[in-house]
Write a protein that holds these residues in place. Sequence first.
Motif, PDB file in Angstrom:
ATOM      1  N   LEU A  13      17.484 -61.797  22.917  1.00 18.71           N
ATOM      2  CA  LEU A  13      16.254 -62.144  23.601  1.00 18.71           C
ATOM      3  C   LEU A  13      15.389 -63.090  22.772  1.00 18.71           C
ATOM      4  CD1 LEU A  13      14.633 -61.661  26.140  1.00 18.71           C
ATOM      5  CD2 LEU A  13      13.559 -59.706  25.032  1.00 18.71           C
ATOM      6  N   LEU A  14      15.328 -62.867  21.490  1.00 20.82           N
ATOM      7  CA  LEU A  14      14.511 -63.712  20.630  1.00 20.82           C
ATOM      8  C   LEU A  14      15.022 -65.161  20.640  1.00 20.82           C
ATOM      9  CD1 LEU A  14      12.162 -63.904  18.679  1.00 20.82           C
ATOM     10  CD2 LEU A  14      13.742 -63.337  16.824  1.00 20.82           C
ATOM     11  N   ARG A  15      16.327 -65.332  20.557  1.00 18.04           N
ATOM     12  CA  ARG A  15      16.909 -66.676  20.579  1.00 18.04           C
ATOM     13  C   ARG A  15      16.669 -67.333  21.947  1.00 18.04           C
ATOM     14  NH1 ARG A  15      22.959 -66.649  19.673  1.00 18.04           N
ATOM     15  NH2 ARG A  15      22.297 -65.853  17.674  1.00 18.04           N
ATOM     16  N   TYR A  16      16.858 -66.609  23.020  1.00 19.87           N
ATOM     17  CA  TYR A  16      16.652 -67.125  24.369  1.00 19.87           C
ATOM     18  C   TYR A  16      15.196 -67.559  24.559  1.00 19.87           C
ATOM     19  CZ  TYR A  16      16.223 -67.178  29.443  1.00 19.87           C
ATOM     20  OH  TYR A  16      15.960 -67.540  30.738  1.00 19.87           O
ATOM     21  N   PHE A  17      14.264 -66.722  24.139  1.00 18.91           N
ATOM     22  CA  PHE A  17      12.847 -67.027  24.255  1.00 18.91           C
ATOM     23  C   PHE A  17      12.483 -68.259  23.419  1.00 18.91           C
ATOM     24  CE2 PHE A  17       8.430 -66.569  22.835  1.00 18.91           C
ATOM     25  CZ  PHE A  17       7.797 -66.585  24.061  1.00 18.91           C
ATOM     26  N   SER A  18      12.997 -68.368  22.226  1.00 21.12           N
ATOM     27  CA  SER A  18      12.697 -69.494  21.343  1.00 21.12           C
ATOM     28  C   SER A  18      13.218 -70.810  21.930  1.00 21.12           C
ATOM     29  CB  SER A  18      13.322 -69.277  19.964  1.00 21.12           C
ATOM     30  OG  SER A  18      12.774 -68.147  19.352  1.00 21.12           O
ATOM     31  N   LEU A  19      14.442 -70.822  22.429  1.00 23.53           N
ATOM     32  CA  LEU A  19      15.014 -72.034  23.003  1.00 23.53           C
ATOM     33  C   LEU A  19      14.279 -72.442  24.283  1.00 23.53           C
ATOM     34  CD1 LEU A  19      18.831 -71.487  22.422  1.00 23.53           C
ATOM     35  CD2 LEU A  19      17.302 -73.066  21.234  1.00 23.53           C
ATOM     36  N   THR A  20      13.941 -71.469  25.103  1.00 21.82           N
ATOM     37  CA  THR A  20      13.202 -71.758  26.325  1.00 21.82           C
ATOM     38  C   THR A  20      11.820 -72.313  25.996  1.00 21.82           C
ATOM     39  OG1 THR A  20      14.378 -69.976  27.459  1.00 21.82           O
ATOM     40  CG2 THR A  20      12.354 -70.775  28.488  1.00 21.82           C
ATOM     41  N   SER A  21      11.163 -71.738  25.028  1.00 19.55           N
ATOM     42  CA  SER A  21       9.840 -72.216  24.620  1.00 19.55           C
ATOM     43  C   SER A  21       9.925 -73.639  24.077  1.00 19.55           C
ATOM     44  CB  SER A  21       9.243 -71.302  23.550  1.00 19.55           C
ATOM     45  OG  SER A  21       9.045 -70.015  24.063  1.00 19.55           O
ATOM     46  N   LEU A  22      10.938 -73.916  23.276  1.00 17.51           N
ATOM     47  CA  LEU A  22      11.119 -75.254  22.741  1.00 17.51           C
ATOM     48  C   LEU A  22      11.330 -76.263  23.867  1.00 17.51           C
ATOM     49  CD1 LEU A  22      11.536 -77.206  20.342  1.00 17.51           C
ATOM     50  CD2 LEU A  22      13.967 -76.604  20.447  1.00 17.51           C
ATOM     51  N   VAL A  24      10.360 -76.036  27.007  1.00 23.84           N
ATOM     52  CA  VAL A  24       9.107 -76.192  27.749  1.00 23.84           C
ATOM     53  C   VAL A  24       8.133 -77.077  26.968  1.00 23.84           C
ATOM     54  CG1 VAL A  24       7.051 -74.954  28.561  1.00 23.84           C
ATOM     55  CG2 VAL A  24       9.325 -74.072  29.081  1.00 23.84           C
ATOM     56  N   VAL A  25       8.021 -76.879  25.672  1.00 23.72           N
ATOM     57  CA  VAL A  25       7.121 -77.684  24.843  1.00 23.72           C
ATOM     58  C   VAL A  25       7.548 -79.154  24.871  1.00 23.72           C
ATOM     59  CG1 VAL A  25       6.407 -78.139  22.462  1.00 23.72           C
ATOM     60  CG2 VAL A  25       6.329 -75.817  23.362  1.00 23.72           C
ATOM     61  N   VAL A  26       8.833 -79.439  24.780  1.00 23.74           N
ATOM     62  CA  VAL A  26       9.332 -80.812  24.806  1.00 23.74           C
ATOM     63  C   VAL A  26       9.043 -81.461  26.161  1.00 23.74           C
ATOM     64  CG1 VAL A  26      11.431 -82.221  24.780  1.00 23.74           C
ATOM     65  CG2 VAL A  26      11.075 -80.498  23.012  1.00 23.74           C
ATOM     66  N   VAL A  27       9.314 -80.762  27.252  1.00 24.94           N
ATOM     67  CA  VAL A  27       9.074 -81.310  28.583  1.00 24.94           C
ATOM     68  C   VAL A  27       7.595 -81.587  28.797  1.00 24.94           C
ATOM     69  CG1 VAL A  27       9.143 -80.773  31.058  1.00 24.94           C
ATOM     70  CG2 VAL A  27      11.149 -80.349  29.636  1.00 24.94           C
ATOM     71  N   VAL A  28       6.725 -80.662  28.435  1.00 23.93           N
ATOM     72  CA  VAL A  28       5.291 -80.836  28.606  1.00 23.93           C
ATOM     73  C   VAL A  28       4.794 -81.990  27.729  1.00 23.93           C
ATOM     74  CG1 VAL A  28       3.036 -79.766  28.165  1.00 23.93           C
ATOM     75  CG2 VAL A  28       4.807 -78.496  29.365  1.00 23.93           C
ATOM     76  N   THR A  29       5.309 -82.111  26.521  1.00 27.19           N
ATOM     77  CA  THR A  29       4.918 -83.205  25.625  1.00 27.19           C
ATOM     78  C   THR A  29       5.292 -84.561  26.223  1.00 27.19           C
ATOM     79  OG1 THR A  29       5.174 -81.777  23.690  1.00 27.19           O
ATOM     80  CG2 THR A  29       5.183 -84.157  23.301  1.00 27.19           C
ATOM     81  N   VAL A  30       6.485 -84.684  26.766  1.00 29.44           N
ATOM     82  CA  VAL A  30       6.925 -85.933  27.383  1.00 29.44           C
ATOM     83  C   VAL A  30       6.050 -86.266  28.593  1.00 29.44           C
ATOM     84  CG1 VAL A  30       8.811 -87.022  28.677  1.00 29.44           C
ATOM     85  CG2 VAL A  30       9.291 -85.832  26.535  1.00 29.44           C
ATOM     86  N   LEU A  31       5.792 -85.289  29.440  1.00 25.66           N
ATOM     87  CA  LEU A  31       4.966 -85.526  30.625  1.00 25.66           C
ATOM     88  C   LEU A  31       3.534 -85.927  30.248  1.00 25.66           C
ATOM     89  CD1 LEU A  31       6.159 -82.667  33.002  1.00 25.66           C
ATOM     90  CD2 LEU A  31       6.688 -85.105  33.154  1.00 25.66           C
ATOM     91  N   LEU A  32       2.949 -85.244  29.276  1.00 28.88           N
ATOM     92  CA  LEU A  32       1.597 -85.597  28.845  1.00 28.88           C
ATOM     93  C   LEU A  32       1.570 -86.976  28.185  1.00 28.88           C
ATOM     94  CD1 LEU A  32       0.207 -82.216  27.473  1.00 28.88           C
ATOM     95  CD2 LEU A  32      -0.488 -83.437  29.531  1.00 28.88           C
ATOM     96  N   GLY A  33       2.618 -87.324  27.451  1.00 30.28           N
ATOM     97  CA  GLY A  33       2.712 -88.649  26.840  1.00 30.28           C
ATOM     98  C   GLY A  33       2.743 -89.744  27.894  1.00 30.28           C
TER      99      GLY A  33
END
Length: 154
Positions: A13-22, A24-33
């Motif tokens: 679960l920890l690995r799944y949560f970390s990869l999913t969070s990463l 989401v952060v990358v997608v949101v960063t690209v969209l905001l950019g």
Amino acid sequence: MIVKSVKYKKFGLLRYFSLTSLLVVVVVTVLLGQLYHQTIMRQLIEMGESKNVTVAHAFANSQWATLMSFVNSVSGLEGETLAKHSAVSSLQESLVNQIGGSEVLKVKIYNLDGLTLFSTETGQIGEWQDENPGFIAARNGDVISTLTSRDRFN
């Protein structure tokens, strides 16, 4: 009593949560950019348009008598006759003194029908621009900007 040992497979679960969070952060960063880039480009274009309109108004106001005299003197002329008229060279001289040292690269004067009465690039004098979207917008009182990239200045 018999106890069976059941082994559960670890889900990670920890690995799944970390990869999913990463992700989401990358997608949101690209969209905001992209949103930031579009906003900045729009603001820069609006600022440039506003500056150009101000310069054009100041120029027209300072040269109004000269411009009206010029337009009246070349009224009805076209092509080579227009380009060789003495009023063109005197206006050219006056404008070079006016815009010297400024950021203005070219000045063009049209009549309301789309005929280029004057241009600091003398080869353009006498050309018809009645179907040019920029001329049509200007005649209607609109301000437009188009950013283009070319090998040479147009």
